[in-house]
Design an enzyme around this catalytic site. Structure first.
Site, mmCIF file in Angstrom:
data_model
loop_
_atom_site.group_PDB
_atom_site.id
_atom_site.type_symbol
_atom_site.label_atom_id
_atom_site.label_comp_id
_atom_site.label_asym_id
_atom_site.label_seq_id
_atom_site.Cartn_x
_atom_site.Cartn_y
_atom_site.Cartn_z
ATOM 1 C CG ASN A 78 80.176 51.856 99.944
ATOM 2 O OD1 ASN A 78 79.837 51.609 98.784
ATOM 3 N ND2 ASN A 78 81.351 52.376 100.250
ATOM 4 C CB VAL A 79 74.819 48.331 102.738
ATOM 5 C CG1 VAL A 79 73.805 48.842 101.721
ATOM 6 C CG2 VAL A 79 75.559 47.109 102.213
ATOM 7 C CG ASP A 80 81.004 49.566 104.137
ATOM 8 O OD1 ASP A 80 81.429 49.422 102.975
ATOM 9 O OD2 ASP A 80 81.136 50.653 104.765
ATOM 10 C CB SER A 140 81.433 51.329 88.380
ATOM 11 O OG SER A 140 80.097 50.998 88.764
ATOM 12 C CG HIS A 190 72.287 52.261 97.511
ATOM 13 N ND1 HIS A 190 73.336 52.026 96.649
ATOM 14 C CD2 HIS A 190 71.455 53.082 96.844
ATOM 15 C CE1 HIS A 190 73.132 52.676 95.516
ATOM 16 N NE2 HIS A 190 71.991 53.330 95.605
ATOM 17 C CB CYS A 219 59.290 44.450 111.084
ATOM 18 S SG CYS A 219 57.885 43.324 111.144
ATOM 19 N NE ARG A 250 76.968 42.499 100.559
ATOM 20 C CZ ARG A 250 76.259 43.512 100.051
ATOM 21 N NH1 ARG A 250 75.051 43.285 99.542
ATOM 22 N NH2 ARG A 250 76.744 44.736 100.068
ATOM 23 C CB CYS A 273 55.336 46.326 113.344
ATOM 24 S SG CYS A 273 57.050 45.984 113.771
HETATM 25 N N1 APR Z 1 90.263 52.446 95.105
HETATM 26 C C1 APR Z 1 89.445 53.227 94.328
HETATM 27 N N2 APR Z 1 88.511 52.730 93.482
HETATM 28 C C2 APR Z 1 88.420 51.390 93.398
HETATM 29 C C3 APR Z 1 89.251 50.516 94.151
HETATM 30 C C4 APR Z 1 90.206 51.107 95.042
HETATM 31 N N3 APR Z 1 91.023 50.362 95.785
HETATM 32 N N4 APR Z 1 88.931 49.220 93.833
HETATM 33 C C5 APR Z 1 87.935 49.298 92.910
HETATM 34 N N5 APR Z 1 87.634 50.598 92.649
HETATM 35 C C6 APR Z 1 86.612 51.123 91.732
HETATM 36 C C7 APR Z 1 86.357 50.244 90.517
HETATM 37 O O1 APR Z 1 87.233 50.608 89.472
HETATM 38 C C8 APR Z 1 84.905 50.587 90.178
HETATM 39 O O2 APR Z 1 84.847 51.699 89.291
HETATM 40 O O3 APR Z 1 85.391 51.142 92.435
HETATM 41 C C9 APR Z 1 84.305 50.985 91.526
HETATM 42 C C10 APR Z 1 83.325 49.979 92.126
HETATM 43 O O4 APR Z 1 82.229 49.905 91.276
HETATM 44 P P1 APR Z 1 81.005 48.920 91.590
HETATM 45 O O5 APR Z 1 81.517 47.595 91.932
HETATM 46 O O6 APR Z 1 80.075 49.053 90.430
HETATM 47 O O7 APR Z 1 80.354 49.522 92.905
HETATM 48 P P2 APR Z 1 79.408 50.796 93.082
HETATM 49 O O8 APR Z 1 79.685 51.830 92.046
HETATM 50 O O9 APR Z 1 79.502 51.223 94.486
HETATM 51 O O10 APR Z 1 77.955 50.159 92.807
HETATM 52 C C11 APR Z 1 76.836 50.993 92.929
HETATM 53 O O11 APR Z 1 75.375 49.125 92.621
HETATM 54 O O12 APR Z 1 75.245 46.915 93.008
HETATM 55 C C12 APR Z 1 74.715 48.106 93.362
HETATM 56 O O13 APR Z 1 73.661 48.829 95.353
HETATM 57 C C13 APR Z 1 74.887 48.409 94.833
HETATM 58 O O14 APR Z 1 75.628 50.453 95.894
HETATM 59 C C14 APR Z 1 75.880 49.574 94.833
HETATM 60 C C15 APR Z 1 75.665 50.209 93.478
#
Ligand code: APR
Length: 248
Positions: free
Chosen positions: A105-107, A191, A122, A130, A70, A133
């Site tokens: 997001n971690v980006d 989501s 997150h 580390c 990643r 330390c």
């Molecule tokens: N524009 C807007 N929304 C979008 C797009 C887009 N182009 N593409 C996808 N989505 C929506 C999807 O419909 C979904 O509801 O983004 C959401 C992404 O959901 P997840 O994949 O569940 O990601 P997220 O909600 O950030 O996950 C939360 O879960 O896995 C862990 O630590 C991880 O931070 C993450 C956390």
């Protein structure tokens, strides 16, 4: 436009504090995978094998492989902030009140877009820490079990600075403090499956009586908790929403 113009006028005149929560959906159009979409990360990897403290004890090589992959993806020059990231940085710069951006997001796309008042609840993929330390430092390269800590020199203790399942997210006190005072809560590209982030809308509603808005590709698991919503791609929804807030 999910908010009526007269309501926007009131929110702007009162310069209400805004809290924004973003998830993987906001970075999808920049070329980064989400987690739970059909082509998402959790369709390829098992959470229990790569994103828990236990996984790091049982199979550190697989965990390093997962995050190295990643991290390498994020170094791709084609991965850049999109119009939604840029619009949120603009909102922070031009809104008359406070704007706090909390990302799951971690980006580093929000950082690169110019957001300053930003919490990576997150963690961050381009940082490591580390276990020996407690060093926390930026890191763009691959990491391995043998990699010596740049500070204490010990190997085997370096891990990605990301919050794994079962671990406490970062800066929760500051986040809850802001949620309890905000006038507008906006959730983008998430989501609503992962707590505590998925519970923020209720805190904003109940403690601050804030207006709550969901902007997502589709209704999230918490969609009924929001006062207002609009569905579509982030790069289509967010710039227009910000322009309306700023009365362009
Ligand atoms: N524009 C807007 N929304 C979008 C797009 C887009 N182009 N593409 C996808 N989505 C929506 C999807 O419909 C979904 O509801 O983004 C959401 C992404 O959901 P997840 O994949 O569940 O990601 P997220 O909600 O950030 O996950 C939360 O879960 O896995 C862990 O630590 C991880 O931070 C993450 C956390």
């Amino acid at each position: 436009m999910p908010l009526r113009p007269d309501l926007i006028e009131i929110l702007r005149d009162e310069a209400v504090p805004i809290v924004i929560l973003t998830g993987a959906g906001i970075s999808k159009e920049s070329g980064l995978h989400t987690f739970r979409d059909p082509d998402g990360i959790w369709a390829k990897y098992d959470i229990a094998e790569v994103a828990t403290p236990e996984a790091f004890v049982n199979n550190p090589d697989l965990v390093h492989y997962f995050y190295n992959d990643r991290r390498a993806g994020l170094r791709d020059p084609a991965i850049v902030p999109n119009a939604a990231h840029l619009a949120l940085a603009r909102l922070e710069a031009e809104w008359p009140g406070d704007v706090l951006l909390v990302t799951q997001n971690v980006d580093d796309l929000h950082d690169r877009a110019g957001s300053k008042n930003l919490i990576h609840m997150h963690g961050e993929l381009l940082k490591i820490r580390c276990n020996h330390c407690d060093l926390l430092t930026v890191w763009a390269d691959d990491l391995a079990r043998e990699t010596p800590c740049p500070s204490c020199g010990n190997a085997g203790g370096l891990r990605p600075h990301v919050v794994w399942f079962g671990e406490m997210p970062l800066e929760m006190e500051r986040i809850y403090d802001a949620l309890g005072k905000c006038g507008l809560f906006i959730s983008i590209g998430t989501s609503g499956n992962v707590y505590p982030a998925a519970g923020f809308v209720q805190v904003a509603r109940e403690e601050a009586e804030a207006e709550t808005v969901e902007l997502n590709l589709e209704p999230s698991s918490g969609a009924t908790l929001f006062d207002h919503s609009a569905y579509g791609a982030a790069t289509d929804l967010v710039p227009g929403f910000v322009a309306a807030l700023l009365k362009d």
